[in-house]
Design a protein around this motif. Sequence first.
Motif, PDB file in Angstrom:
ATOM      1  N   UNK A 254       9.515   2.347   8.452  1.00  0.00           N
ATOM      2  CA  UNK A 254       9.668   2.047   7.030  1.00  0.00           C
ATOM      3  C   UNK A 254      10.131   0.602   6.881  1.00  0.00           C
ATOM      4  N   UNK A 255       9.780   0.008   5.766  1.00  0.00           N
ATOM      5  CA  UNK A 255      10.126  -1.386   5.523  1.00  0.00           C
ATOM      6  C   UNK A 255      11.637  -1.576   5.445  1.00  0.00           C
ATOM      7  N   UNK A 256      12.106  -2.633   6.052  1.00  0.00           N
ATOM      8  CA  UNK A 256      13.545  -2.881   6.108  1.00  0.00           C
ATOM      9  C   UNK A 256      13.935  -4.097   5.269  1.00  0.00           C
ATOM     10  N   UNK A 257      14.558  -5.111   5.851  1.00  0.00           N
ATOM     11  CA  UNK A 257      15.173  -6.182   5.059  1.00  0.00           C
ATOM     12  C   UNK A 257      14.216  -6.821   4.064  1.00  0.00           C
ATOM     13  N   UNK A 258      14.521  -6.659   2.804  1.00  0.00           N
ATOM     14  CA  UNK A 258      13.746  -7.239   1.708  1.00  0.00           C
ATOM     15  C   UNK A 258      14.693  -7.938   0.750  1.00  0.00           C
ATOM     16  N   UNK A 259      14.152  -8.887  -0.007  1.00  0.00           N
ATOM     17  CA  UNK A 259      14.929  -9.549  -1.064  1.00  0.00           C
ATOM     18  C   UNK A 259      14.676  -8.810  -2.367  1.00  0.00           C
ATOM     19  N   UNK A 260      15.749  -8.361  -2.992  1.00  0.00           N
ATOM     20  CA  UNK A 260      15.654  -7.612  -4.253  1.00  0.00           C
ATOM     21  C   UNK A 260      16.206  -8.452  -5.399  1.00  0.00           C
ATOM     22  N   UNK A 261      15.520  -8.379  -6.530  1.00  0.00           N
ATOM     23  CA  UNK A 261      15.924  -9.108  -7.735  1.00  0.00           C
ATOM     24  C   UNK A 261      16.087  -8.129  -8.889  1.00  0.00           C
ATOM     25  N   UNK A 262      16.727  -8.588  -9.933  1.00  0.00           N
ATOM     26  CA  UNK A 262      16.959  -7.785 -11.141  1.00  0.00           C
ATOM     27  C   UNK A 262      15.669  -7.729 -11.956  1.00  0.00           C
ATOM     28  N   UNK A 331       5.010 -14.988   5.495  1.00  0.00           N
ATOM     29  CA  UNK A 331       6.347 -14.399   5.488  1.00  0.00           C
ATOM     30  C   UNK A 331       6.757 -13.997   4.076  1.00  0.00           C
ATOM     31  N   UNK A 332       7.165 -12.762   3.926  1.00  0.00           N
ATOM     32  CA  UNK A 332       7.650 -12.274   2.644  1.00  0.00           C
ATOM     33  C   UNK A 332       6.637 -11.545   1.809  1.00  0.00           C
ATOM     34  N   UNK A 333       5.328 -11.786   2.045  1.00  0.00           N
ATOM     35  CA  UNK A 333       4.319 -11.074   1.266  1.00  0.00           C
ATOM     36  C   UNK A 333       4.416  -9.582   1.569  1.00  0.00           C
ATOM     37  N   UNK A 334       4.384  -8.770   0.539  1.00  0.00           N
ATOM     38  CA  UNK A 334       4.530  -7.324   0.684  1.00  0.00           C
ATOM     39  C   UNK A 334       3.152  -6.705   0.884  1.00  0.00           C
ATOM     40  N   UNK A 335       2.891  -6.248   2.099  1.00  0.00           N
ATOM     41  CA  UNK A 335       1.595  -5.658   2.407  1.00  0.00           C
ATOM     42  C   UNK A 335       1.488  -4.260   1.806  1.00  0.00           C
ATOM     43  N   UNK A 336       0.419  -4.018   1.064  1.00  0.00           N
ATOM     44  CA  UNK A 336       0.291  -2.758   0.340  1.00  0.00           C
ATOM     45  C   UNK A 336       0.289  -1.548   1.270  1.00  0.00           C
ATOM     46  N   UNK A 340       2.895   1.471   0.984  1.00  0.00           N
ATOM     47  CA  UNK A 340       2.450   2.838   0.754  1.00  0.00           C
ATOM     48  C   UNK A 340       2.924   3.785   1.854  1.00  0.00           C
ATOM     49  N   UNK A 341       2.971   3.295   3.098  1.00  0.00           N
ATOM     50  CA  UNK A 341       3.484   4.148   4.172  1.00  0.00           C
ATOM     51  C   UNK A 341       4.945   4.475   3.940  1.00  0.00           C
TER      52      UNK A 341
END
Length: 403
Positions: A254-262, A331-336, A340-341
């Motif tokens: 599963x996807x781990x470290x991501x940058x989250x915004x409001x 780097x950083x692009x969220x692969x669909x 989805x996985x």
Amino acid sequence: MGKGTQMGFIARRGRGATVLTGAALGALTLAGCSSDSAEPAASGSDSGSDTATEAPAELTPVSVQLQWLTQAQFACYYAAADQGFYEEEGLEVEILPGAVDIVPIDVLTSGGADFAISWVPKVLGAIEQGAAVTNVAQIFERSGTMQVAFADSGIESAADLAGKSVGSWGYGNEWELIAGMQASGVTLGDLDGGSTVQQAFDMNAFIAGDIDAAQAMTYNEYAQVLETENPETGELYTADDLVVIDWNDEGTAMLQDAIWADSERLASDEAYAETTTAFIKGTIKGCVFAKDDPQAAADIVTAAGSTLGTSHQLWMANEVNKLIFPSTSGVGHINEDQWEQTVGLALETVNPEGATIITADPPETAYSNEYVDAALAELADEGVDTMGEGFEPIEVTLNPGGE
């Protein structure tokens, strides 16, 4: 921009001239990388232009809440601050360390930070409970979680965990383990006579023989074993002494470290949206710097307050680079497909209490490539290699105790 209430690391000057303000960070001694209590200067770097650009007279203050304590897991951010990459984007970034009792998404949604770093499955549950946050950059493309056993344990795959003592940190870090076991026909709550063990954020119980298969991160706990003396040989343990179950190979990563915004600020505040792209851009430049010079990145993190040993810190920087590079889409692009996985597993994986991470698909606002793709386009124009196709990790020799 909101500032966190915690004291953190702030970059106030240009490349190579960082100022530390506030507490320099708590120590991490043999600690896990990923807990949050309720959730679940090197020359030759191609991370920017050859000469530092003039920073704007006034910088926008920005704060980012990390998921865990200061360590090379977050080398991208510390390197970006130290090397002046954030300042080049017009930002003064305060890096807030995490802790067991800090939930990054709660800090973000309460206004205590402008951005937060957290694992995707943890945040999916928070979103279903009402947190209005958006994944704006997926920094780690690969999972760093594994289950580790000794080579003579008879464990070679997730199916072999049946009847064994299986360590799990909990706090939302256990879902890949549960998914992997579930996919192999092993139920976490009933291990055919075995048991699950609440594992501390270290490998002490595993080394002592109290746990047959322990949860570990490639960049932290796995190294803790390799820097420990094998009492039978008087030498450090080696990879040959161990078996690892890699959830990337098992298909349950599963996807781990991501940058989250409001999410609401992204929609209503143009300045915040622009800052989001700038923050991502500076961070990616930090990642590229760490790729090109992991030793410099490790030294930067140590100077920021981490008390990890020298060889352990370098190991971590090198292993984290493997989770980012080579990148398939920048780097950083969220692969669909990876998103989805992760969502699919979050919907299907059942814990011992019979609950899944989420019960319905997350809203469209749960992730967006708008801001990271804008950052990647600007970096491409500047000649920054955000793919790292030729990336080769270095060889790191671990010393006893990681020193």
